[in-house]
Design a protein around this motif. Structure first.
Motif, short mmCIF file in Angstrom:
data_model
loop_
_atom_site.label_atom_id
_atom_site.label_comp_id
_atom_site.label_asym_id
_atom_site.label_seq_id
_atom_site.Cartn_x
_atom_site.Cartn_y
_atom_site.Cartn_z
N ALA A 135 0.79 -1.18 0.00
CA ALA A 135 0.00 0.00 0.00
C ALA A 135 0.84 1.27 0.00
O ALA A 135 0.33 2.33 0.18
N GLU A 136 2.07 0.43 -0.32
CA GLU A 136 2.91 1.62 -0.50
C GLU A 136 2.65 2.22 -1.89
O GLU A 136 2.58 1.49 -2.88
N ALA A 137 2.50 3.56 -1.98
CA ALA A 137 2.19 4.18 -3.28
C ALA A 137 3.23 3.86 -4.33
O ALA A 137 2.89 3.55 -5.49
N ALA A 138 4.51 3.95 -3.97
CA ALA A 138 5.57 3.68 -4.94
C ALA A 138 5.53 2.24 -5.43
O ALA A 138 5.78 1.96 -6.60
N ASP A 139 5.19 1.32 -4.54
CA ASP A 139 5.09 -0.08 -4.94
C ASP A 139 3.95 -0.30 -5.92
O ASP A 139 4.10 -0.99 -6.93
N LEU A 140 2.78 0.30 -5.65
CA LEU A 140 1.64 0.14 -6.54
C LEU A 140 1.89 0.81 -7.89
O LEU A 140 1.46 0.32 -8.92
N GLU A 141 2.59 1.91 -7.87
CA GLU A 141 2.95 2.57 -9.13
C GLU A 141 3.89 1.69 -9.95
O GLU A 141 3.78 1.61 -11.18
N PHE A 142 4.79 0.99 -9.25
CA PHE A 142 5.70 0.06 -9.94
C PHE A 142 4.90 -1.06 -10.60
O PHE A 142 5.15 -1.41 -11.76
N PHE A 143 3.93 -1.63 -9.88
CA PHE A 143 3.14 -2.73 -10.45
C PHE A 143 2.33 -2.25 -11.65
O PHE A 143 2.18 -2.97 -12.63
N THR A 144 1.83 -1.02 -11.57
CA THR A 144 1.07 -0.47 -12.69
C THR A 144 1.96 -0.27 -13.91
O THR A 144 1.54 -0.49 -15.05
N ASP B 244 1.11 -4.72 -14.55
CA ASP B 244 -0.24 -4.65 -15.13
C ASP B 244 -0.69 -3.20 -15.09
O ASP B 244 -0.89 -2.63 -14.01
N GLU B 245 -0.88 -2.61 -16.25
CA GLU B 245 -1.22 -1.19 -16.33
C GLU B 245 -2.58 -0.86 -15.72
O GLU B 245 -2.90 0.31 -15.48
N ASN B 246 -3.39 -1.91 -15.46
CA ASN B 246 -4.73 -1.68 -14.92
C ASN B 246 -4.80 -1.75 -13.40
O ASN B 246 -5.88 -1.61 -12.82
N VAL B 247 -3.66 -2.00 -12.73
CA VAL B 247 -3.69 -2.18 -11.28
C VAL B 247 -4.30 -0.97 -10.56
O VAL B 247 -5.32 -1.09 -9.87
N LEU B 248 -3.68 0.18 -10.67
CA LEU B 248 -4.18 1.36 -9.97
C LEU B 248 -5.55 1.82 -10.47
O LEU B 248 -6.43 2.12 -9.66
N PRO B 249 -5.78 1.88 -11.80
CA PRO B 249 -7.12 2.27 -12.26
C PRO B 249 -8.23 1.36 -11.73
O PRO B 249 -9.30 1.82 -11.34
N THR B 250 -7.95 0.05 -11.68
CA THR B 250 -8.95 -0.90 -11.18
C THR B 250 -9.22 -0.67 -9.70
O THR B 250 -10.37 -0.64 -9.26
#
Length: 426
Positions: free
Chosen positions: A238-247, A251-257
């Motif tokens: 839930a780290e923001a930087a981690d989620l941005e990395f995954f996106t 998977d480019e849809n991680v954060l938008p989803t």
């Protein structure tokens, strides 16, 4: 003043000019024109710390994988990608690494290769981020229930009952497997075992949780479970930087989803309504698994409902009794049970729950019809004799939730040390 033991994530918040000690593992080392650059990571955050040092300060043999303690001054970084860097004043080697054999050389590695390096893969960008997210999710779940007055119950790892009724369990025994004691009928004599009966690793702590639900009203459990399913599929197991990395990388849809789900209200339909929708869709859409009333919904069915029909999370209720566990409360139609699954876009089922059968006569009838051993569930039945009350619960698959949050595709990549058929090295 030097503050030993700081995490790198804390160092990035210190003002320029601070004297600090950074400790971590070397990701890369490069030298040129009278200066050496080291990328240091300690796993506390996604960002690495760039260390700038006079080559004479760098001990001989320092290479990727080595563990260092570096004292220095934080200075503004002239390069892009980081606000500060560390100007080294002293470097101490805490642990060397053989540059020729260290598996995680500074290049991209496949997930398949990294699974074979479970003792080292957590140092990589991807898996460091995965397990920071897993840790944050675990903490958030505990926080959610604790703030609402739920009691945390440590349910047993070893049990004699099968909560799911599927029979896919790991046996636990102290008997000598090379010389098993036998009864007169040649069956294994479990009376000589430590527990005096056949025992297994638990597939779920939910039955034991009901003991506390009928004493403390609200409770939850967070115990490890074990299933002996011969499955190597991506979903089993839930780290923001981690989620941005995954996106960006997974998977480019991680954060938008996730952002869409956070804003959404959940849809709700019955199983029968879901089947009707799917049967109509199957006339134009080819499902791999056939759709009919009484079938267990497959991932493709669940994703169709969430991604194409509702375009948001959906709660499906009132499943046929034949495809659900014996402990679920029978509805008045005597065909369905008070069960629900929460289906999330992109992944399908993420939560399963039900109201439990609180009526003794109905519960024992279901146990007998499914030919389950009554003696194993004696205590579960007694809960229905002494102060029974309507109660319900649900289970959330932690690994599936982490898959959902990260966009990772294989459940083995969100479990620190996955156990699969033929693999238990760590």
């Amino acid at each position: 003043m030097v503050e030993p033991g700081q995490y790198l994530r804390d160092l990035f918040t210190q003002p320029v000019g601070s004297t600090v000690v950074a400790r971590g593992w070397v990701k890369t080392v490069r030298s040129g024109k009278g200066v050496s650059f080291l990328q240091l990571s300690d796993g506390s955050c996604f960002a690495d710390l760039q260390v700038v040092a006079d080559p004479t300060l760098v001990p001989e043999g320092v290479a990727t994988g080595a563990c260092l303690s570096i004292e220095g001054e934080l200075v503004a970084s002239p390069g892009s990608g980081q606000a500060v860097e560390l100007q080294a004043k002293a470097i101490t080697v805490l642990g060397t690494a053989d540059a020729a054999t260290y598996p995680l050389q500074p290049k991209r590695h496949t997930f398949e290769f990294l699974r074979e390096q479970a003792h080292l893969r957590v140092r990589s960008n991807t898996f460091g981020a995965v397990f920071r997210v897993r840790s944050a999710v675990s903490w958030a779940i505990h926080k959610f229930f604790q703030e609402r007055g739920f009691l945390y119950v440590h349910t047993p790892i070893i049990t004699t009952s099968d909560a799911e009724g599927a029979g896919a369990m790991f046996g636990v025994t102290t008997l000598d497997l090379q010389n098993l004691p036998r009864t007169e009928t040649k069956a294994i004599d479990f009376k000589q075992d430590f527990f005096g009966k056949q025992a297994h690793l638990t597939v779920s702590g939910q039955l034991e949780a009901e003991i506390f639900a009928l004493a403390f009203t609200n409770c939850y459990t967070f115990g490890p479970t074990f299933r002996a399913e011969n499955s190597n599929t991506p979903r089993h197991l839930a780290e923001a930087a981690d989620l941005e990395f995954f996106t960006k990388r997974i998977d480019e849809n991680v954060l938008p989803t996730l952002e869409k789900v956070a804003r959404s209200t959940f849809g709700q339909i019955t199983y029968t309504e879901a089947i009707s929708i799917l049967e109509k869709a199957s006339k134009a859409k080819s499902f791999e698994f056939p759709v009919f009333w009484g079938c267990d919904l497959q991932s493709e069915h669940e994703r169709y409902l969430t991604d194409e029909v509702f375009q948001r999370p959906v709660i499906v209720t009132d499943y046929p009794k034949e495809i659900k566990a014996f402990y679920m409360r029978l509805n008045d139609d005597e065909k369905t049970v008070r069960a629900m699954d929460v289906l999330a876009p992109r992944i399908g089922e993420i939560i399963g729950g039900s109201q439990r059968e609180e009526r003794y006569d109905v519960l024992i009838d279901k146990i007998r019809k499914q030919e389950l051993p009554e003696d194993v569930y004696w205590w579960y039945l007694e809960l229905r004799k002494y102060g029974s009350a309507p109660h319900a619960g649900f289970g959330l698959g932690l690994e599936r939730l982490v898959l959902y949050l990260t966009g990772m595709k294989n459940i083995r990549d969100v479990i620190p040390f996955p156990r699969t058929p033929g693999s238990a090295d760590f």
